[in-house]
Design a protein around this motif. Structure first.
Motif, mmCIF file in Angstrom:
data_model
loop_
_atom_site.group_PDB
_atom_site.id
_atom_site.type_symbol
_atom_site.label_atom_id
_atom_site.label_comp_id
_atom_site.label_asym_id
_atom_site.label_seq_id
_atom_site.Cartn_x
_atom_site.Cartn_y
_atom_site.Cartn_z
ATOM 1 N N TYR A 402 0.821 -1.205 0.000
ATOM 2 C CA TYR A 402 0.000 0.000 0.000
ATOM 3 C C TYR A 402 0.859 1.261 0.000
ATOM 4 O O TYR A 402 0.580 2.220 -0.743
ATOM 5 C CB TYR A 402 -0.949 0.030 1.199
ATOM 6 N N CYS A 403 1.886 1.294 0.817
ATOM 7 C CA CYS A 403 2.753 2.471 0.886
ATOM 8 C C CYS A 403 3.407 2.766 -0.455
ATOM 9 O O CYS A 403 3.527 3.928 -0.861
ATOM 10 C CB CYS A 403 3.832 2.281 1.958
ATOM 11 N N ILE A 404 3.813 1.727 -1.159
ATOM 12 C CA ILE A 404 4.436 1.914 -2.473
ATOM 13 C C ILE A 404 3.439 2.505 -3.462
ATOM 14 O O ILE A 404 3.752 3.428 -4.222
ATOM 15 C CB ILE A 404 5.007 0.577 -2.999
ATOM 16 N N PHE A 405 2.197 1.979 -3.455
ATOM 17 C CA PHE A 405 1.170 2.525 -4.349
ATOM 18 C C PHE A 405 0.853 3.975 -4.005
ATOM 19 O O PHE A 405 0.697 4.825 -4.889
ATOM 20 C CB PHE A 405 -0.101 1.679 -4.276
ATOM 21 N N ALA A 406 0.757 4.281 -2.715
ATOM 22 C CA ALA A 406 0.481 5.655 -2.297
ATOM 23 C C ALA A 406 1.627 6.573 -2.688
ATOM 24 O O ALA A 406 1.414 7.729 -3.083
ATOM 25 C CB ALA A 406 0.243 5.716 -0.791
ATOM 26 N N LEU A 407 2.844 6.055 -2.608
ATOM 27 C CA LEU A 407 4.014 6.832 -3.001
ATOM 28 C C LEU A 407 3.958 7.185 -4.476
ATOM 29 O O LEU A 407 4.176 8.335 -4.881
ATOM 30 C CB LEU A 407 5.282 6.035 -2.694
ATOM 31 N N LEU A 408 3.612 6.202 -5.302
ATOM 32 C CA LEU A 408 3.514 6.432 -6.746
ATOM 33 C C LEU A 408 2.399 7.430 -7.072
ATOM 34 O O LEU A 408 2.514 8.207 -8.026
ATOM 35 C CB LEU A 408 3.257 5.113 -7.482
ATOM 36 N N GLY A 409 1.342 7.414 -6.271
ATOM 37 C CA GLY A 409 0.219 8.305 -6.533
ATOM 38 C C GLY A 409 0.409 9.717 -6.038
ATOM 39 O O GLY A 409 -0.416 10.593 -6.316
ATOM 40 N N SER A 410 1.495 9.986 -5.317
ATOM 41 C CA SER A 410 1.688 11.322 -4.759
ATOM 42 C C SER A 410 2.161 12.332 -5.802
ATOM 43 O O SER A 410 2.207 13.530 -5.528
ATOM 44 C CB SER A 410 2.688 11.270 -3.594
ATOM 45 N N GLY A 411 2.516 11.855 -7.000
ATOM 46 C CA GLY A 411 2.893 12.770 -8.082
ATOM 47 C C GLY A 411 4.393 12.923 -8.235
ATOM 48 O O GLY A 411 5.159 12.722 -7.293
#
Length: 448
Positions: A402-411
């Motif tokens: 989840y953290c990796i996906f959220a990181l990618l989604g932060s722009g």
């Protein structure tokens, strides 16, 4: 901790810590998230789903770690225990930055609701001055100790629950499915990219899930209180988020919602008229600014723990008679004031989104280090047998994904500046280590 006898009089119990944890999460996201997620579209429901699953994994891992190895400083201390002084230093820096940037976002959201009554606050100069004055008022309140701040936040959290649950429950009677489904994907990108983006924005709503863990040094009976407050606070926040954000997207027209500086007030206005909008806005202002008290505790405790290890300047560990690291709070307050001035914008919703993405990235690195620390600590303490160990390994994996996906989604901008921040910690740590070596001191782990 120093000043044990004086500090105990200012510590929080289960009820106060649960409300602080829930309030830190909701106060940091609930009041502006409907606006930000409306820009993504109702595909953001998938982002909510992934976020809640990921955050539940994070919460359970943090709670388990706090049971095994209670530490003042929480997730910052766990990273240092598992990976050593440099990672502890990097985690402390990133978490400290994410905490005070998070407070900047609270101030921006609060000013947004104030602008419901005072439209002149849309002027960047007036809005910035107002936010800075309110910030320093809460720093003064924080100087009286965690118990005082916890009591204040218990009241403001009650105001928040009235607004959030009021809109989230009563609003279903006005819910319009056609309004809700007006825009499926408003990002102009693929559905997958939109979901990842929504998950990253939604994570902002749950930043603070570690509040109870980080606040361990300010809590009565932390071995029992911290895990329970973490889980209870997460459950309260999840119910409030899912209900209120969904309802608002089906109450306020999309074109108006994406530019709203006070989405809950606008929703109340659509249900009951202008008076209800005024009341909802007033309660939201109290709740939003009230969350600052809890975040001040967080942004003080991380550096305080780091200073005790020799990872941060000693000034961050110095406390006043109420066991509050006041000088560290003042330093953070100066930096927050600078960020408020640098990000000032006539579009408060856009300013809020910029600030939260900065904070999300800065918090993700400490989160990842802290969750990986659990299986390492369990192995080192010979707790790596049986189903419990495997269960928490699975939770660690879910949290990492989840953290990796959220990181990618932060722009890309957020990733770029976050990477720069991580690289800067390398020479900074060299100076810290060299300075302590010159004084004949060692960088220590926290007391076992």
């Amino acid at each position: 901790m120093g000043k044990v006898s004086a500090g105990n009089a200012h510590k929080m119990g289960l009820a106060a810590l649960t409300l602080v944890t829930a309030s830190n999460m909701m106060g940091s996201g609930v009041f502006m998230l409907p606006t930000n997620l409306a820009g993504v579209g109702y595909i953001s429901l998938w982002g909510w789903l992934f976020t809640i699953i990921g955050v539940i994994a994070l919460a359970l891992v943090f709670a388990k770690t706090s049971l095994i190895t209670p530490r003042a400083g929480g997730i910052v201390a766990y990273a240092s225990d598992a990976f050593g002084p440099f990672i502890g230093f990097q985690t402390t820096v990133c978490y400290w930055i994410s905490a005070w940037i998070g407070n900047v976002a609270l101030l921006v959201a609060g000013v947004g609701y104030l602008s419901y009554f005072f439209p002149q606050l849309h002027n960047p100069v007036y809005g910035c001055i107002t936010a800075i004055v309110i910030l320093w008022a809460f720093i003064l309140l924080g100087s009286f100790g965690a118990k005082t701040a916890g009591r204040a936040q218990s009241f403001t959290a009650s105001c928040m629950l009235v607004v959030v649950l009021g809109v989230g429950v009563v609003g279903w009677f006005w819910f319009d499915p056609h309004l809700f489904t007006e825009v499926y994907n408003g990002t102009g990108r693929s559905d997958g990219a939109a979901i990842v983006s929504a998950a990253s924005i939604a994570l902002w709503g749950f930043l603070g899930v570690e509040s109870a863990v980080v606040s361990t040094g300010q809590v009565e009976q932390p071995e029992r209180t911290v895990p329970r407050a973490t889980v209870y606070g997460l459950l309260i926040a999840s119910v409030c988020y899912v209900g209120s954000c969904t309802v608002i997207m089906g109450l306020v027209p999309h074109g108006e919602l994406v530019n709203s500086a006070a989405p809950f007030a606008d929703a109340a206005r659509y249900m009951f008229g202008d008076l209800a909008g005024n009341i909802a806005s007033a309660l939201s202002i109290i709740a939003c600014f009230g969350s600052i008290s809890g975040w001040l505790i967080l942004q003080a405790e991380g550096p305080r723990a780091g200073a005790k290890q020799g990872l941060f300047p000693h000034i961050f560990a110095k406390t006043n008679r109420n066991d509050v690291p006041m000088k560290g709070l003042i330093i953070s307050g100066v930096l927050m004031s600078l960020v408020l001035m640098l990000t000032a914008s006539p579009n408060l919703a856009k300013q809020f989104e910029v600030v939260i993405l900065m904070s999300v990235f800065a918090s993700l690195l400490p989160y990842m280090y802290a969750i990986i620390a659990l299986p390492i600590i369990m192995v080192s303490r010979r707790l790596n047998r049986g189903r419990s160990f495997m269960f928490y390994c699975v939770l660690t994996l879910i949290g990492m994904i989840y953290c990796i996906f959220a990181l990618l989604g932060s722009g890309t901008d957020s990733i770029f500046w976050g990477t720069v921040m991580m690289m800067v910690t390398i020479p900074l740590f060299s100076f810290v280590a060299a300075g302590r070596n010159k004084k004949g001191e060692e960088i220590l782990y926290l007391e076992k």
